[in-house]
Write a protein that holds these residues in place. Sequence first.
Motif, PDB file in Angstrom:
ATOM      1  N   GLU A 134       0.847  -1.194   0.307  1.00 19.65           N
ATOM      2  CA  GLU A 134       0.075   0.137   0.082  1.00 19.65           C
ATOM      3  C   GLU A 134       0.874   1.402  -0.013  1.00 19.65           C
ATOM      4  O   GLU A 134       0.461   2.327  -0.754  1.00 19.65           O
ATOM      5  N   ASP A 135       1.831   1.177   0.751  1.00 22.33           N
ATOM      6  CA  ASP A 135       2.811   2.459   0.798  1.00 22.33           C
ATOM      7  C   ASP A 135       3.385   2.801  -0.563  1.00 22.33           C
ATOM      8  O   ASP A 135       3.643   3.737  -0.967  1.00 22.33           O
ATOM      9  N   GLN A 136       3.648   1.522  -1.293  1.00 19.11           N
ATOM     10  CA  GLN A 136       4.174   1.511  -2.437  1.00 19.11           C
ATOM     11  C   GLN A 136       3.095   2.225  -3.437  1.00 19.11           C
ATOM     12  O   GLN A 136       3.535   3.120  -4.274  1.00 19.11           O
ATOM     13  N   ALA A 137       1.933   1.721  -3.411  1.00 18.58           N
ATOM     14  CA  ALA A 137       0.731   2.378  -4.367  1.00 18.58           C
ATOM     15  C   ALA A 137       0.652   3.859  -4.041  1.00 18.58           C
ATOM     16  O   ALA A 137       0.585   4.684  -5.200  1.00 18.58           O
ATOM     17  N   GLU A 138       0.506   4.071  -2.885  1.00 17.77           N
ATOM     18  CA  GLU A 138       0.503   5.488  -2.428  1.00 17.77           C
ATOM     19  C   GLU A 138       1.590   6.354  -3.175  1.00 17.77           C
ATOM     20  O   GLU A 138       1.319   7.425  -3.720  1.00 17.77           O
ATOM     21  N   THR A 139       3.059   5.880  -3.046  1.00 22.03           N
ATOM     22  CA  THR A 139       4.002   6.845  -3.371  1.00 22.03           C
ATOM     23  C   THR A 139       3.916   6.801  -4.952  1.00 22.03           C
ATOM     24  O   THR A 139       4.149   7.937  -5.539  1.00 22.03           O
ATOM     25  N   VAL A 140       3.603   5.825  -5.895  1.00 18.72           N
ATOM     26  CA  VAL A 140       3.451   5.894  -7.520  1.00 18.72           C
ATOM     27  C   VAL A 140       2.230   6.782  -7.645  1.00 18.72           C
ATOM     28  O   VAL A 140       2.441   7.829  -8.491  1.00 18.72           O
ATOM     29  N   LEU A 141       1.295   6.669  -7.028  1.00 19.12           N
ATOM     30  CA  LEU A 141       0.124   7.765  -7.493  1.00 19.12           C
ATOM     31  C   LEU A 141       0.590   9.188  -6.805  1.00 19.12           C
ATOM     32  O   LEU A 141       0.282  10.066  -7.566  1.00 19.12           O
ATOM     33  N   PHE A 142       1.001   9.343  -5.800  1.00 18.39           N
ATOM     34  CA  PHE A 142       1.761  10.692  -5.276  1.00 18.39           C
ATOM     35  C   PHE A 142       2.561  11.205  -6.360  1.00 18.39           C
ATOM     36  O   PHE A 142       2.408  12.383  -6.818  1.00 18.39           O
ATOM     37  N   GLN A 143       3.523  10.442  -6.997  1.00 21.75           N
ATOM     38  CA  GLN A 143       4.579  11.011  -7.856  1.00 21.75           C
ATOM     39  C   GLN A 143       3.988  11.320  -9.100  1.00 21.75           C
ATOM     40  O   GLN A 143       4.119  12.159  -9.836  1.00 21.75           O
ATOM     41  N   LEU A 144       2.761  10.508  -9.558  1.00 17.23           N
ATOM     42  CA  LEU A 144       2.083  10.512 -10.580  1.00 17.23           C
ATOM     43  C   LEU A 144       1.520  11.963 -10.642  1.00 17.23           C
ATOM     44  O   LEU A 144       1.501  12.669 -11.729  1.00 17.23           O
ATOM     45  N   LEU A 145       0.922  12.256  -9.638  1.00 22.39           N
ATOM     46  CA  LEU A 145       0.177  13.581  -9.388  1.00 22.39           C
ATOM     47  C   LEU A 145       0.841  14.876  -9.545  1.00 22.39           C
ATOM     48  O   LEU A 145       0.377  15.755  -9.986  1.00 22.39           O
ATOM     49  N   GLY A 152       9.972   8.825 -10.878  1.00 29.99           N
ATOM     50  CA  GLY A 152       9.113   8.946  -9.493  1.00 29.99           C
ATOM     51  C   GLY A 152       8.168   7.639  -9.652  1.00 29.99           C
ATOM     52  O   GLY A 152       7.728   7.323  -8.426  1.00 29.99           O
ATOM     53  N   MET A 153       7.686   7.579 -10.768  1.00 28.04           N
ATOM     54  CA  MET A 153       6.498   6.316 -10.844  1.00 28.04           C
ATOM     55  C   MET A 153       6.848   5.153 -10.577  1.00 28.04           C
ATOM     56  O   MET A 153       6.283   4.102 -10.361  1.00 28.04           O
ATOM     57  N   GLY A 154       8.322   4.840 -10.576  1.00 29.87           N
ATOM     58  CA  GLY A 154       8.698   3.451 -10.188  1.00 29.87           C
ATOM     59  C   GLY A 154       8.808   3.208  -8.427  1.00 29.87           C
ATOM     60  O   GLY A 154       8.888   2.277  -8.257  1.00 29.87           O
ATOM     61  N   GLY A 155       8.368   4.325  -7.965  1.00 29.42           N
ATOM     62  CA  GLY A 155       8.427   4.188  -6.388  1.00 29.42           C
ATOM     63  C   GLY A 155       9.513   4.139  -5.594  1.00 29.42           C
ATOM     64  O   GLY A 155      10.503   4.397  -6.179  1.00 29.42           O
ATOM     65  N   GLU A 224       2.806  -3.737  -8.806  1.00 26.80           N
ATOM     66  CA  GLU A 224       3.688  -4.602  -9.894  1.00 26.80           C
ATOM     67  C   GLU A 224       4.254  -3.607 -10.972  1.00 26.80           C
ATOM     68  O   GLU A 224       5.160  -3.851 -11.794  1.00 26.80           O
ATOM     69  N   THR A 225       3.414  -2.655 -11.464  1.00 28.16           N
ATOM     70  CA  THR A 225       3.853  -1.792 -12.326  1.00 28.16           C
ATOM     71  C   THR A 225       5.076  -0.943 -12.084  1.00 28.16           C
ATOM     72  O   THR A 225       5.850  -0.546 -12.972  1.00 28.16           O
ATOM     73  N   ALA A 226       5.017  -0.666 -10.884  1.00 27.61           N
ATOM     74  CA  ALA A 226       6.229   0.167 -10.344  1.00 27.61           C
ATOM     75  C   ALA A 226       7.687  -0.553 -10.386  1.00 27.61           C
ATOM     76  O   ALA A 226       8.615   0.112 -11.041  1.00 27.61           O
ATOM     77  N   THR A 227       7.357  -2.103 -10.258  1.00 26.54           N
ATOM     78  CA  THR A 227       8.636  -2.878 -10.516  1.00 26.54           C
ATOM     79  C   THR A 227       8.914  -2.876 -11.929  1.00 26.54           C
ATOM     80  O   THR A 227      10.077  -2.640 -12.338  1.00 26.54           O
ATOM     81  N   GLN A 228       8.007  -2.840 -12.832  1.00 31.01           N
ATOM     82  CA  GLN A 228       8.224  -2.962 -14.023  1.00 31.01           C
ATOM     83  C   GLN A 228       8.952  -1.447 -14.506  1.00 31.01           C
ATOM     84  O   GLN A 228       9.771  -1.651 -15.496  1.00 31.01           O
ATOM     85  N   LEU A 229       8.539  -0.712 -14.087  1.00 32.39           N
ATOM     86  CA  LEU A 229       8.970   0.925 -14.459  1.00 32.39           C
ATOM     87  C   LEU A 229      10.556   0.760 -14.154  1.00 32.39           C
ATOM     88  O   LEU A 229      11.213   1.599 -14.421  1.00 32.39           O
ATOM     89  N   GLN A 230      10.671   0.549 -12.884  1.00 36.80           N
ATOM     90  CA  GLN A 230      12.198   0.282 -12.116  1.00 36.80           C
ATOM     91  C   GLN A 230      13.023  -0.425 -13.218  1.00 36.80           C
ATOM     92  O   GLN A 230      14.031  -0.106 -13.581  1.00 36.80           O
ATOM     93  N   GLU A 231      12.472  -1.444 -13.720  1.00 35.56           N
ATOM     94  CA  GLU A 231      13.320  -2.223 -14.494  1.00 35.56           C
ATOM     95  C   GLU A 231      13.579  -1.642 -16.195  1.00 35.56           C
ATOM     96  O   GLU A 231      14.582  -1.605 -16.661  1.00 35.56           O
TER      97      GLU A 231
END
Length: 512
Positions: A134-145, A152-155, A224-231
């Motif tokens: 949940e922290d990861q999902a919050e971070t991704v949405l926060f960075q997206l916004l 940033g969207m890689g979380g 999971e999308t954050a992990t893919q963006l990191q890669e």
Amino acid sequence: MSSNIYERIAIYCEEYQLFQKEDRVVVGLSGGADSVFLLYALSRLRQKWGLQLFAVHINHGVRGEEALRDQQYAVAFAESLGIACKVYQTDVPALAKKEHLTEEEAGRIYRYQCFEEFRRENNCQSIAVAHHQEDQAETVLFQLLRGSGLRGMGGMRPKRDCIVRPLLGVSRQEIEQELRDREIAYCVDSTNIEDKYARNIIRHHILPYLQENIQPAAVSHIAETATQLQEVMEYIQMQTEMLYTELITKKGNSLVLSEEKFVALHPVLQRELVLAMIQSLAGQKKDITRKHIQSVCDLYLGGTGKKVSLPYSLVAEKSYQTLSMTKAGSRDERETVKKETQAGVPEGGAEKKENQAGVPENEEAKKENQADALVEGITIQLGVPYLILNEKNQRQQVYFEERTIEKFSGNYQKNYCTKCFDYDRMDTMPVLRYPKSGDYLWLDETGKKKKLSRLFIDAKVPLSQRKETVVLAEGNHVLWVPLLNRCSAYYYITRDTKKIVCARLTSAEETV
């Protein structure tokens, strides 16, 4: 779920190499559900890696009696697991006012300062924090916004510098369920219930709405999308690193490349290359925005004879077929340090170790440019200090000495500033040099290897810094990377070890 969740955490830690054998680990313990579970889970898994755990609790001076309750519970819970807990306390609201920060920002900065202080004072290798899915999902949405882009969207990364996040693959629901099943109590921070902060709004309203009305698995899908963006970003960084080496030439305080080659690149790589140039000259990328980067790209792709001014006294310029970026002002300290004479540099790189002790100084070698010598590799000599630069461009000495197993202790080896290697396994003395293509480390005693370039990427070491990071190596086998505090498992001390070589880092002024 009980056994399965710990197995999953262990697999996750192994996949991202969060812990090494016999690591000393600082665990952030707020007293809330996430950190309580993290400490409990690591206490169950510590025998797997032989970890030594330390808990650190931060009292932010915000919630009065409630904060004192959390502090007392955190200390008692840690002690119930046989783990010592250190408490730090400050007035975060006053700190925030003084530094012109929000209380949330000031609290975070203070927390990590305390974690790092404790880590260094107690020679710990990592700091474990309790961020979960949940922290990861919050971070991704926060960075997206806030428009942070792909990075940033890689979380949050599983590991960044000394910070490790063993719970990123676990959900909050799983954590709370496991604590209920184990009848483990935890504290509730009243400020986490308020919608005072943007993250709390995402946590309490946006994510629940997505899960209830659009996709029940929204949190895990975002993670999971954050992990893919990191890669994806890691791949782009690898491509940029190769292009930087191939296309860019350093001339004094300037970086120069061909207009023809730059124009032929994909726009993504053009922007990354410009960012890498800025980092190389400025030593950082804070305050560098997409607008800055795009202005340089537009210049390089447009007319001749124009300039773009950037932060950190940088100037980008296009002149005929040449593109350049220059840092104004005095010469970089790194260039000065590189030209300093380094006492006791022996010549050659292939002599057997028996011939190294007592080798007299070579007067001709002392006259050479030490940066050039280091590129080729300086064979270490026992008892001789060598000048290097750390990640903050601070001068340090590395000093090598021999010890017998009788005079060796495990605590000596685990010291952050001292690294020890099995001398009996060395056929030749290793060399101090800069990284080369094909460099790798042994990750464990089974011979599992990882490219040094990948370790740099995992640790988020800027591209500009990697080329000038000193390593200790034999051939392409890297024994030690001081910047990453990583050593090759091939030279770990074992019960069969008789002689040891210890490398000790000191300040440049300290007498060794």
